[in-house]
Design a protein around this motif. Structure first.
Motif, mmCIF file in Angstrom:
data_model
loop_
_atom_site.group_PDB
_atom_site.id
_atom_site.type_symbol
_atom_site.label_atom_id
_atom_site.label_comp_id
_atom_site.label_asym_id
_atom_site.label_seq_id
_atom_site.Cartn_x
_atom_site.Cartn_y
_atom_site.Cartn_z
ATOM 1 N N VAL B 87 0.845 -1.203 0.000
ATOM 2 C CA VAL B 87 0.000 0.000 0.000
ATOM 3 C C VAL B 87 0.875 1.246 0.000
ATOM 4 N N GLN B 88 1.941 1.196 0.785
ATOM 5 C CA GLN B 88 2.857 2.342 0.842
ATOM 6 C C GLN B 88 3.491 2.597 -0.534
ATOM 7 N N ALA B 89 3.831 1.533 -1.236
ATOM 8 C CA ALA B 89 4.407 1.693 -2.579
ATOM 9 C C ALA B 89 3.404 2.355 -3.519
ATOM 10 N N ALA B 90 2.125 2.010 -3.375
ATOM 11 C CA ALA B 90 1.090 2.639 -4.206
ATOM 12 C C ALA B 90 0.980 4.126 -3.892
ATOM 13 N N VAL B 91 1.049 4.448 -2.606
ATOM 14 C CA VAL B 91 1.008 5.863 -2.217
ATOM 15 C C VAL B 91 2.212 6.593 -2.806
ATOM 16 N N ASN B 92 3.363 6.010 -2.666
ATOM 17 C CA ASN B 92 4.576 6.685 -3.140
ATOM 18 C C ASN B 92 4.583 6.866 -4.658
ATOM 19 N N ALA B 93 3.949 5.961 -5.363
ATOM 20 C CA ALA B 93 3.945 6.033 -6.830
ATOM 21 C C ALA B 93 2.964 7.059 -7.376
ATOM 22 N N THR B 94 2.046 7.529 -6.522
ATOM 23 C CA THR B 94 0.943 8.336 -7.058
ATOM 24 C C THR B 94 0.691 9.653 -6.341
ATOM 25 N N THR B 95 1.233 9.817 -5.141
ATOM 26 C CA THR B 95 0.748 10.886 -4.280
ATOM 27 C C THR B 95 1.665 12.106 -4.305
ATOM 28 N N THR B 96 1.047 13.264 -4.535
ATOM 29 C CA THR B 96 1.750 14.541 -4.566
ATOM 30 C C THR B 96 1.285 15.370 -3.371
ATOM 31 N N ASP B 97 1.585 16.660 -3.413
ATOM 32 C CA ASP B 97 1.135 17.557 -2.348
ATOM 33 C C ASP B 97 -0.386 17.602 -2.219
ATOM 34 N N ALA B 98 -1.086 17.183 -3.269
ATOM 35 C CA ALA B 98 -2.553 17.195 -3.212
ATOM 36 C C ALA B 98 -3.098 16.105 -2.294
ATOM 37 N N GLY B 99 -2.252 15.130 -1.941
ATOM 38 C CA GLY B 99 -2.678 14.081 -1.019
ATOM 39 C C GLY B 99 -3.344 12.906 -1.709
ATOM 40 N N ALA B 100 -3.818 11.966 -0.871
ATOM 41 C CA ALA B 100 -4.412 10.737 -1.400
ATOM 42 C C ALA B 100 -5.581 10.303 -0.533
ATOM 43 N N LEU B 101 -6.547 9.662 -1.200
ATOM 44 C CA LEU B 101 -7.634 9.012 -0.490
ATOM 45 C C LEU B 101 -7.505 7.507 -0.690
ATOM 46 N N LEU B 102 -7.438 6.778 0.434
ATOM 47 C CA LEU B 102 -7.409 5.314 0.381
ATOM 48 C C LEU B 102 -8.834 4.788 0.562
ATOM 49 N N ILE B 103 -9.283 3.982 -0.391
ATOM 50 C CA ILE B 103 -10.608 3.375 -0.298
ATOM 51 C C ILE B 103 -10.429 1.939 0.185
ATOM 52 N N VAL B 104 -10.956 1.657 1.364
ATOM 53 C CA VAL B 104 -10.698 0.388 2.040
ATOM 54 C C VAL B 104 -12.018 -0.352 2.237
ATOM 55 N N LYS B 105 -12.072 -1.594 1.777
ATOM 56 C CA LYS B 105 -13.243 -2.425 2.063
ATOM 57 C C LYS B 105 -13.133 -2.917 3.507
ATOM 58 N N ASN B 106 -14.245 -3.006 4.181
ATOM 59 C CA ASN B 106 -14.204 -3.326 5.606
ATOM 60 C C ASN B 106 -13.957 -4.813 5.870
ATOM 61 N N TYR B 107 -12.670 -5.181 5.815
ATOM 62 C CA TYR B 107 -12.186 -6.480 6.289
ATOM 63 C C TYR B 107 -11.042 -6.185 7.243
ATOM 64 N N THR B 108 -10.946 -6.954 8.286
ATOM 65 C CA THR B 108 -10.021 -6.621 9.370
ATOM 66 C C THR B 108 -8.600 -6.428 8.871
ATOM 67 N N GLY B 109 -8.129 -7.343 8.015
ATOM 68 C CA GLY B 109 -6.769 -7.236 7.499
ATOM 69 C C GLY B 109 -6.564 -5.999 6.645
ATOM 70 N N ASP B 110 -7.519 -5.727 5.772
ATOM 71 C CA ASP B 110 -7.413 -4.544 4.915
ATOM 72 C C ASP B 110 -7.365 -3.273 5.747
ATOM 73 N N VAL B 111 -8.259 -3.184 6.708
ATOM 74 C CA VAL B 111 -8.329 -1.959 7.517
ATOM 75 C C VAL B 111 -7.014 -1.735 8.248
ATOM 76 N N LEU B 112 -6.473 -2.801 8.843
ATOM 77 C CA LEU B 112 -5.202 -2.675 9.572
ATOM 78 C C LEU B 112 -4.053 -2.292 8.650
ATOM 79 N N ASN B 113 -3.959 -2.965 7.513
ATOM 80 C CA ASN B 113 -2.802 -2.751 6.647
ATOM 81 C C ASN B 113 -2.841 -1.405 5.938
ATOM 82 N N PHE B 114 -4.033 -0.988 5.532
ATOM 83 C CA PHE B 114 -4.145 0.350 4.930
ATOM 84 C C PHE B 114 -3.891 1.432 5.990
#
Lengths: 333, 333
Positions: B87-114
């Motif tokens: 997830v961090q690699a995805a943020v680093n590949a796409t995110t500028t000063d404008a910031g990022a929105l992470l869309i997370v489906k509600n599963y325990t692992g996804d929520v924790l890792n995102f």
């Protein structure tokens, strides 16, 4: 048999109601006989491009009605040719003085019924021509077919012929480009599981837990042989061997590669197969210039894939790239 | 287990190679860790919209990377959350000063890792927010979830948030419209068959020949109950009852109706179900203003469908209608 249907007798009509509701901007449906018609048809001066065949292969053909592709689709019962009067209704709903091209997959019933409809239309003074597509390299004759079967190449043919009609080509020219596509396209399919036709209620054939039908037809017709399940690399290589040696495709050829799901194969596996096919074609020196990946000509819930190769020239590439707006294929608009 | 794969351990990577080969105009793939990135990312001044989760739900999420939808997708192993470093690699590949929105489906692992990835990004000085979608009305808690599961509404959320980012909205506003979608969307699914995870090798659950799992999750998690197979009219009605009473949706509401295949259901049946849903909603006085019909959030080869309803206002309608160009959703371009 578990299916999300009300009654095997009304499954096609019931499904068409959903298609009409979802895509009223692109098409309308006539129900007696069943015909899917492009919303703006008939258009004076534009050649009508019409196809059809048994249902159960969706999105083929109804999902390809719209701008830049089909003017009408004629859905028969599941895996059953449409009747001549249904084809005739499609002609009457779409065809002007510019004439019509009927795209017919090579199955005995389809060929007969489209031919009869074409003769009826000609008797009415309309200029209606037919082309028959027979791109499946698997077998020479089959359950419902004398000669080769018409399969995945049909999708590419409908796109390209529809594009030619859409740019204003005359019927002679639309027919000529259709015949060029038929001459340059080849397909091969495999099945991992069998489909179940609603009014039959049980699987069309039996496959062992480690068997693959190599050269399957889109109605579950037998292919060349049953082979043991093998890794995707080997299976895709086997499929490409059959395709490349048939036309044959040569080193240096530019091609469109169409990786199709038969319906039940997950996209995860489909893209995996597509990636292998691109790599193996590259190793052969065949240039993949255009791609289509997805479930576009299916056999109900059958698991399996087909690969289609179309040799491209500038004209076919331009027609492929031109805008299309249908329920199942859409770009450039 | 018969699947078109080489090795369960490499199935996701092998599939991503096909995605990259087929859609190099729209996206690129990084492999270690695995991330699908929009071709033009990062774009200064544009909020990055990022999602991800276990693989096996294709085209979700990688098939939605492109213009007007996702900037990046993070595919985990099949039915397994992606790691924080991916997830961090995805943020680093796409995110500028404008910031990022992470869309997370509600599963325990996804929520924790995102969440962990978001904290790492914040420590790097990036403005990264998360929203968690939990649109499945079936059950309160589930196998991998505290609270409701995130399912079909995710597709609509990714489209609408991506459209907001694409028109130049600031992060506050992209987040706000995402939260509005989450508040207005509800889903319910059913299964007729079970999926088989490649590295498990056998079906995720057992269903009798005349049983349907009502309220299925997209990983085959149990739903509300097992019911006997019933006609499509009754099944769709049962699904809509669960949806409409939950939000609740009211007479006079404008909605988007999303009729989704879980992967193995033929389009013939899917459009049939869609037609019934449109009719029944009409009878309730609920106005279907927009539609999406197809396999967009799947569970490998599982047969089944889900219905998603999103209550529309002018803003959500405009964002839905705006151009999108991704492998799986494309219009207006």
């Amino acid at each position: 048999m578990k299916k999300i249907i009300n009654d095997p007798e009304t499954v096609v009509t019931d499904s068409l109601r959903g298609l009409a509701a979802a895509h009223s901007d692109l098409l309308r449906v006539e129900y007696d006989p069943a015909v899917v018609v492009r919303a703006d048809a008939p258009v004076r001066g534009r050649v009508a491009v019409i196809s059809g065949g048994g249902s159960g292969h969706e999105p083929l053909h109804g999902g390809f009605v719209g701008q830049g592709m089909l003017d009408a689709a004629v859905p028969g019962a599941v895996f059953t040719s449409p009747t001549p009067d249904a084809v005739q209704a499609a002609v009457n709903a779409t065809t002007t003085d510019a004439g019509a091209l009927l795209i017919v997959k090579n199955y005995t019933g389809d060929v007969l019924n489209f031919e009869t409809a074409g003769e009826l239309a000609s008797a009415d003074g309309l200029d209606v021509r037919s082309v028959v597509i027979d791109d499946d390299v698997a077998v020479a004759d089959s359950t419902f077919t004398a000669g080769r079967r018409g399969v995945g190449g049909t999708v590419l043919l409908e796109k390209i012929a529809g594009a030619a009609a859409g740019r204003g080509d005359r019927l002679d020219d639309v027919e000529a480009v259709a015949r060029k596509v038929i001459g340059q396209v080849r397909s091969i399919g495999v099945a991992l599981t069998a489909p179940t036709v609603p009014h039959v209620g049980e699987p069309s054939f039996e496959l062992g837990p480690d068997e693959i039908e190599f050269g399957i037809g889109i109605h579950g017709e037998p292919g060349r042989e049953r082979i043991p399940a093998e890794p995707a690399d080997a299976l895709v290589s086997r499929m490409l061997d059959a395709l490349v040696e048939d036309l044959p495709f040569h080193q240096g050829d530019d091609v469109l590669l169409f990786t199709n799901s038969m319906g039940g194969t997950p996209l995860l596996e489909l893209y995996l197969a597509h990636g292998i096919a691109e790599r193996l074609l590259g190793e052969r020196g065949i240039n993949v210039r255009r791609r289509l990946v997805g479930p576009y000509i299916t056999s109900l819930e059958m698991q399996g894939i087909s690969l289609t190769l179309l040799r491209l020239d500038d004209e076919l590439t331009d027609l492929w790239d031109s805008p299309v707006n249908t329920p199942a294929l859409r770009w450039g608009v």
